[in-house]
Design an enzyme around this catalytic site. Structure first.
Site, PDB file in Angstrom:
ATOM      1  N   ARG A  63       0.825  -1.208   0.000  1.00 60.82           N
ATOM      2  CA  ARG A  63       0.000   0.000   0.000  1.00 60.82           C
ATOM      3  C   ARG A  63       0.854   1.250   0.000  1.00 60.82           C
ATOM      4  O   ARG A  63       0.490   2.272  -0.577  1.00 60.82           O
ATOM      5  CB  ARG A  63      -0.941  -0.004   1.215  1.00 60.82           C
ATOM      6  CG  ARG A  63      -1.690   1.309   1.417  1.00 60.82           C
ATOM      7  CD  ARG A  63      -2.783   1.175   2.454  1.00 60.82           C
ATOM      8  NE  ARG A  63      -2.309   0.693   3.734  1.00 60.82           N
ATOM      9  CZ  ARG A  63      -1.724   1.432   4.670  1.00 60.82           C
ATOM     10  NH1 ARG A  63      -1.505   2.723   4.459  1.00 60.82           N
ATOM     11  NH2 ARG A  63      -1.354   0.909   5.821  1.00 60.82           N
ATOM     12  N   TYR A 116     -16.536  18.064 -14.799  1.00 62.87           N
ATOM     13  CA  TYR A 116     -17.021  16.688 -14.871  1.00 62.87           C
ATOM     14  C   TYR A 116     -18.031  16.458 -13.753  1.00 62.87           C
ATOM     15  O   TYR A 116     -17.811  16.862 -12.604  1.00 62.87           O
ATOM     16  CB  TYR A 116     -15.829  15.735 -14.746  1.00 62.87           C
ATOM     17  CG  TYR A 116     -16.161  14.311 -14.411  1.00 62.87           C
ATOM     18  CD1 TYR A 116     -16.979  13.546 -15.239  1.00 62.87           C
ATOM     19  CD2 TYR A 116     -15.649  13.713 -13.258  1.00 62.87           C
ATOM     20  CE1 TYR A 116     -17.281  12.232 -14.926  1.00 62.87           C
ATOM     21  CE2 TYR A 116     -15.935  12.399 -12.940  1.00 62.87           C
ATOM     22  CZ  TYR A 116     -16.764  11.668 -13.777  1.00 62.87           C
ATOM     23  OH  TYR A 116     -17.062  10.368 -13.460  1.00 62.87           O
ATOM     24  N   ASP A 189      -7.497  19.859 -14.129  1.00 59.68           N
ATOM     25  CA  ASP A 189      -7.736  18.528 -14.681  1.00 59.68           C
ATOM     26  C   ASP A 189      -7.371  18.577 -16.165  1.00 59.68           C
ATOM     27  O   ASP A 189      -8.014  19.273 -16.952  1.00 59.68           O
ATOM     28  CB  ASP A 189      -9.203  18.138 -14.496  1.00 59.68           C
ATOM     29  CG  ASP A 189      -9.493  16.704 -14.909  1.00 59.68           C
ATOM     30  OD1 ASP A 189      -8.832  16.202 -15.833  1.00 59.68           O
ATOM     31  OD2 ASP A 189     -10.392  16.088 -14.312  1.00 59.68           O
ATOM     32  N   LYS A 214      -8.127   7.320 -19.153  1.00 60.28           N
ATOM     33  CA  LYS A 214      -8.427   7.880 -20.464  1.00 60.28           C
ATOM     34  C   LYS A 214      -7.198   7.828 -21.369  1.00 60.28           C
ATOM     35  O   LYS A 214      -6.671   6.749 -21.623  1.00 60.28           O
ATOM     36  CB  LYS A 214      -8.975   9.296 -20.295  1.00 60.28           C
ATOM     37  CG  LYS A 214     -10.059   9.443 -19.212  1.00 60.28           C
ATOM     38  CD  LYS A 214     -11.232   8.504 -19.373  1.00 60.28           C
ATOM     39  CE  LYS A 214     -12.431   8.879 -18.512  1.00 60.28           C
ATOM     40  NZ  LYS A 214     -12.255   8.737 -17.068  1.00 60.28           N
TER      41      LYS A 214
END
Length: 412
Positions: A63, A116, A189, A214
């Site tokens: 982690r 978004y 972004d 993306k």
């Protein structure tokens, strides 16, 4: 392969973060490290659990750090031109970590009103309604609106450019000056363009966010997110949140896929843009299309700004069809080369109806106020042969005409 500052983008995309000399067997491609924990030299190791430094070869727990993820983070930082890269389990995880790192109850955020939908819901339902962070949504196409919204308690200005799904732009250079004059940070972004076509850090941003799902991955087979930044103290806070407090780091296999996908980013982005530009021109001249939203068109109200701050116009566009949602459904359901699906940035062409899919949770009146009509179609143009894509669109328009002809005439 040595990491040199003078390497150009395409070279960094292929090799940065992966060094065969650092591997015992000379791996050219970073292997997938699936271990959840690591053996340590002894109980008197100098580093503590949350201070292991991958740069020094210190790995303790999956982690906290992982060699495959570390390679991906170095690649992401190099592509955006930042000192620090962090890879997350999703774009949402990356963005929420940025918000947690920069604001506390009583602080204020100025955000683009055309964000978004998932980011907007996060700001409204989590940070505003539950955590007491005030948020002002403004039309950031006019930088003056950002300046007017600034307050002494504003800690973060958060932008997307181009926006989803209307492809609106904001002037990052001007907004960076406004944010910094108010002692606030600017986060951007950059998912829609990727670092190949836009570099917000060079334009004054403090932090860049991505959904690596993306364009950075580019093959619709991985979920991930990223933050890239220069400030050491802010990076340390983001690292602490990512590794220790939230546990939202990117998984090793997704890191491997991101590394693999980013190698072809330059050539993919060139083809995405070439296809999207041709399709946008085709749609703009079609009688069943009311409006096309694509920064590469001279008709786009911010075309000149796009030429100034972007190296290209990207592979996403949106357009409004004549008629109503039933007409749009007839168009979309007739397509076969374009796949009806959410998301974007993959090599395959995708198409969706925001009012009925990604933005459906937003009340209709609010959607329409934002410009998201019932016939607005968002298209992620892939890398297929453009003539096949154009032929598919013709099938959709033919279906629209047949549907219209079957409808009873309107009553006077």
């Amino acid at each position: 392969m040595g990491e040199r500052d003078d390497h150009r983008f395409a070279t960094r995309a292929v090799s940065w973060g992966e060094d065969p000399a650092s591997s015992d067997v000379g791996d050219v491609v970073s292997p997938i490290h699936l271990t959840s924990t690591y053996a340590v030299p002894g109980i008197d190791s100098e580093f503590k659990l949350d201070e292991a430094d991958p740069e020094e070869g210190e790995f303790l727990y999956g982690r906290l750090s992982n060699p495959t993820r570390h390679a991906a983070e170095k690649r992401l930082a190099a592509l955006e031109g930042g000192a620090h890269g962090l890879a997350f389990a999703s774009g949402t995880a990356a963005i929420s970590t940025l918000f947690f790192a920069t604001v506390t109850p009583g602080d204020h955020i100025v955000a683009f009103d055309d964000l978004y939908a998932g980011t907007r819901r996060m700001l409204e339902s989590l940070f505003r309604d539950r955590l007491g962070v005030d948020v002002s949504f403004v039309d950031a196409t006019d930088a003056g609106n950002v300046a007017d919204a600034m307050r002494p308690e504003t800690k973060l200005v958060y932008m997307e450019t181009p926006t989803n799904p209307l492809l609106r732009l904001c002037d990052l250079d001007a907004i960076a000056d406004i944010a910094h004059a108010g002692d606030a940070l600017l986060g951007v972004d950059n998912t829609f363009l990727s670092p190949f076509l836009q570099n917000p850090l060079e334009l004054g941003a403090d932090v860049v966010a991505h959904s690596t799902t993306k364009y950075l991955n580019g093959h619709s087979d991985s979920i991930g997110g990223a933050l890239v930044l220069d400030d050491d103290d802010l990076a340390a806070e983001c690292y602490h949140l990512q590794r220790v407090l939230l546990g939202n780091a990117m998984a090793p296999f997704d890191a491997y896929l991101t590394l693999r996908g980013s190698k072809t980013l330059p050539m993919r982005m060139r083809q995405h843009e070439a296809n999207a530009s041709e399709i946008a021109t085709f749609l703009e001249g079609h009688p069943l299309v009311e409006t096309v939203h694509y920064p590469g068109l001279e008709s786009h109200p911010q075309h000149e700004l796009a030429k100034q701050q972007m190296a290209g116009y990207g592979g996403v566009l949106s357009f409004e069809l004549e008629g109503d949602m039933d007409d749009a459904a007839a168009f979309l359901e007739a397509l076969s080369t374009f796949t009806l699906a959410v998301s974007l940035g993959g090599v395959e062409s995708l198409v969706e109806l925001p009012a009925g899919m990604t933005h459906e949770p937003i009340p209709k009146a609010e959607r329409e106020e934002l410009g998201i009509t019932d016939t607005l179609v968002r298209m992620s143009v892939g890398v297929e042969a453009v003539d096949d894509l154009l032929a598919d669109l013709e099938r959709g328009f033919a279906a629209m005409r047949r549907f219209s002809e079957q409808q009873p005439p309107a009553e006077d």
